[in-house]
Design an enzyme around this catalytic site. Structure first.
Site, PDB file in Angstrom:
ATOM      1  N   TYR A 260      -2.568  -1.321 -23.331  1.00 39.79           N
ATOM      2  CA  TYR A 260      -4.593  -0.795 -23.040  1.00 39.79           C
ATOM      3  C   TYR A 260      -4.094   0.716 -23.006  1.00 39.79           C
ATOM      4  O   TYR A 260      -3.163   1.224 -22.696  1.00 39.79           O
ATOM      5  CB  TYR A 260      -5.189  -1.803 -22.205  1.00 39.79           C
ATOM      6  CG  TYR A 260      -5.865  -2.657 -21.907  1.00 39.79           C
ATOM      7  CD1 TYR A 260      -6.901  -2.982 -23.437  1.00 39.79           C
ATOM      8  CD2 TYR A 260      -6.100  -3.499 -20.724  1.00 39.79           C
ATOM      9  CE1 TYR A 260      -7.867  -3.999 -22.844  1.00 39.79           C
ATOM     10  CE2 TYR A 260      -6.456  -4.871 -21.629  1.00 39.79           C
ATOM     11  CZ  TYR A 260      -7.491  -5.125 -22.356  1.00 39.79           C
ATOM     12  OH  TYR A 260      -7.548  -6.351 -22.432  1.00 39.79           O
TER      13      TYR A 260
ATOM     14  N   LYS B 233      -2.864 -15.171  10.098  1.00 35.62           N
ATOM     15  CA  LYS B 233      -4.835 -15.357   9.951  1.00 35.62           C
ATOM     16  C   LYS B 233      -4.121 -14.503   7.911  1.00 35.62           C
ATOM     17  O   LYS B 233      -3.398 -14.652   7.577  1.00 35.62           O
ATOM     18  CB  LYS B 233      -4.973 -13.835  10.185  1.00 35.62           C
ATOM     19  CG  LYS B 233      -4.068 -12.373   9.591  1.00 35.62           C
ATOM     20  CD  LYS B 233      -4.601 -11.076  11.291  1.00 35.62           C
ATOM     21  CE  LYS B 233      -3.534 -10.383  10.642  1.00 35.62           C
ATOM     22  NZ  LYS B 233      -3.095  -9.007  11.494  1.00 35.62           N
TER      23      LYS B 233
HETATM   24  C1  PLP Z   1      -2.255  -8.299  12.144  1.00 39.11           C
HETATM   25  C2  PLP Z   1      -1.727  -8.556  13.962  1.00 39.11           C
HETATM   26  C3  PLP Z   1      -0.446  -9.428  13.987  1.00 39.11           C
HETATM   27  C4  PLP Z   1       0.985  -9.191  13.083  1.00 39.11           C
HETATM   28  O1  PLP Z   1       0.700  -7.945  13.025  1.00 39.11           O
HETATM   29  P1  PLP Z   1       2.278  -7.872  11.340  1.00 39.11           P
HETATM   30  O2  PLP Z   1       2.811  -6.348  11.910  1.00 39.11           O
HETATM   31  O3  PLP Z   1       2.189  -9.093  10.876  1.00 39.11           O
HETATM   32  O4  PLP Z   1       3.324  -8.708  12.192  1.00 39.11           O
HETATM   33  C5  PLP Z   1      -0.073  -8.881  15.665  1.00 39.11           C
HETATM   34  N1  PLP Z   1      -1.430  -8.499  15.979  1.00 39.11           N
HETATM   35  C6  PLP Z   1      -2.279  -8.181  15.683  1.00 39.11           C
HETATM   36  C7  PLP Z   1      -3.779  -7.811  16.818  1.00 39.11           C
HETATM   37  C8  PLP Z   1      -3.214  -8.457  13.857  1.00 39.11           C
HETATM   38  O5  PLP Z   1      -3.962  -8.047  14.362  1.00 39.11           O
END
Ligand code: PLP
EC number: 5.1.1.1
Length: 345
Positions: free
Chosen positions: A242, A33
Site C-alpha cells: 500500500y 491481568k
Molecule cells: C500490571 C501491574 C503489575 C505487574 O507489573 P509488571 O511491570 O508487568 O511486572 C503489578 N502491580 C500493578 C498494580 C499493576 O498494575
C-alpha cells in the site's frame, strides 16, 4: 494453511516466575491481568499455580471470576480496581479480594460485603490508583482494624532504576505503612530487580514472567511463525504494498507472509521490522497490511514455508522498539487469529 502460529512456552514462563521469586525473601504473586498479558489465562494461570504461585492479581472483578473458574478454590485472587459499584456478588461468589482504592470503595465494601477479605491500595506518587496519604491517614486505623490481607502500592518508574521517583515512592510507601501488621507489597517486575529495599512481603511480577523487559535475563516465552503464501521477483523501480512506500533498487525476491496488524504486528513497525528465515534476517518491505506483510527473501536459498517474527532471534521488546512502544503492548496486541500451541515440557 495460512494461519500464523503463536507458541507459548509454559515451562519457560514458570522458570521466569521462579527466578523472580527466588530473588526475594518474601512471596511472589503472579499478575495475569488482560488474559495473562494476551497469552491465555486458561493455560498460563494453571501452569503458574502448578509451579507454586498461590496469589494472583487481575485488573477487574470479571477477570477474577474467570480466573476462579479456571483455578478453583484455594489460590488468592486480588483485583487491582478494587470494589466497584455492582461488583459485590462477583467478589463474593468468586471469592475475590478487592484492593480498596478510596474511602468510597471502603464504605461500599464494608456495607456490601461485611467480613469479606480485602486489601488496601495506596498512592505513593503515581497518581493512578490508591488512597493518597491524607485519605489514608483518615481511614488508616479503621481499615487496619478490619485486618486487610495486603497493603500495596505501585511504582511509576521501576523500569528506570536510577530514576529519583523510585526512592521517593519507597519513602512515601514506607511512611504510610510503617509499623502496620498487614503484609506489604510495592514491587512489580522492575521493583524486584531494584533489590531488597523494594521487596517487602509480597512482590507482583507480570511482564518478567512473559519474557519482557526490564527482566533482561528472562527466558523467551513466545514464538510467532508466519506462513509464506507467495514469492515473486520484482525489478528495480517496482514497488511493494500500500502507498508504494518501498521501491526496489535492485532485483529483489519478495515473500508475502500471512499476518499483519490485525495480529498485533503494528503498522507503525513497517519501517524498521525484520523477519527470520532460519538464520537469515529478512527486511520487511513497504507497509504492513491487515493480514499480509511483504518481506525481502533475496538472500534466502530455498523459499521458506514460514518465517519467524518472535522467538530466539528477536523479542517482544525488539518489536516494541520498532513501533515506539513497550513489550507489554506487543504482547497484549497479538490477538485471537493465531493457531496457538502451548509447550508443556
Ligand atoms: C500490571 C501491574 C503489575 C505487574 O507489573 P509488571 O511491570 O508487568 O511486572 C503489578 N502491580 C500493578 C498494580 C499493576 O498494575
Amino acid at each position: 494453511m495460512a494461519q500464523a502460529h503463536l507458541t507459548i512456552d509454559l515451562p519457560a514462563l514458570c522458570a521466569n516466575w521462579r527466578t523472580l521469586s527466588d530473588l526475594t525473601q518474601g512471596e511472589a504473586a503472579a499478575v495475569v491481568k488482560a488474559d495473562a498479558y494476551g497469552l491465555g489465562l486458561d493455560k498460563v494461570a494453571p501452569a503458574l499455580a502448578a509451579a507454586g504461585a498461590r496469589r494472583f492479581f487481575v485488573a477487574i472483578a470479571e477477570e477474577g471470576a474467570e480466573l476462579r473458574r479456571i483455578l478453583g478454590p484455594g489460590p488468592e485472587i486480588s483485583v487491582f480496581s478494587g470494589h466497584m459499584a455492582g461488583d459485590a456478588a462477583l467478589l463474593r461468589d468468586a471469592q475475590l479480594t478487592p484492593m480498596i482504592n478510596s474511602i468510597d470503595q471502603m464504605l461500599r465494601h464494608v456495607e456490601g460485603l461485611p467480613g469479606h477479605p480485602f486489601g488496601i491500595q495506596l498512592d505513593s506518587g503515581m497518581n493512578r490508583l490508591g488512597m493518597e496519604p491524607a485519605e489514608w491517614a483518615a481511614l488508616r486505623e479503621i481499615a487496619l482494624a478490619q485486618r486487610p490481607s495486603l497493603v500495596m502500592s505501585h511504582l511509576a518508574c521501576a523500569d528506570e532504576p536510577d530514576h529519583p521517583m523510585n526512592a521517593h515512592q519507597l519513602r512515601s510507601f514506607t511512611e504510610m505503612t510503617d509499623g502496620i501488621d498487614a503484609p506489604r507489597s510495592l514491587s512489580a517486575t522492575g521493583g524486584i530487580l531494584m533489590g531488597p529495599d523494594y521487596h517487602f512481603d509480597l512482590t507482583r511480577p507480570g511482564i518478567g514472567l512473559y519474557g519482557g523487559l526490564p527482566f533482561i535475563e528472562a527466558q523467551p516465552v513466545v514464538t510467532v511463525r508466519i506462513p509464506v503464501i507467495q514469492v515473486r521477483d520484482v525489478l528495480p523501480g517496482e514497488t511493494v504494498g500500500y502507498g508504494n512506500t518501498w521501491t526496489a533498487e535492485r532485483p529483489t525476491r519478495v515473500a508475502t507472509v500471512a499476518a499483519g496488524y490485525a495480529d498485533g504486528i503494528l503498522r507503525t513497525m513497517s519501517r524498521g521490522a525484520w523477519l527470520w528465515a532460519g538464520e537469515t534476517r529478512c527486511k520487511v518491505l513497504g507497509r504492513i497490511s491487515m493480514d499480509l506483510i511483504g518481506v525481502d527473501v533475496t538472500e534466502v536459498g530455498d523459499t521458506p514455508e514460514a518465517m519467524e517474527l518472535l522467538g530466539q532471534h528477536q523479542s517482544v521488546d525488539t518489536l516494541a522498539d520498532w513501533a515506539g512502544t513497550i513489550g507489554y503492548e506487543i504482547l497484549t496486541s497479538l490477538g485471537a487469529r493465531y493457531a496457538r500451541t502451548y509447550l508443556t515440557t
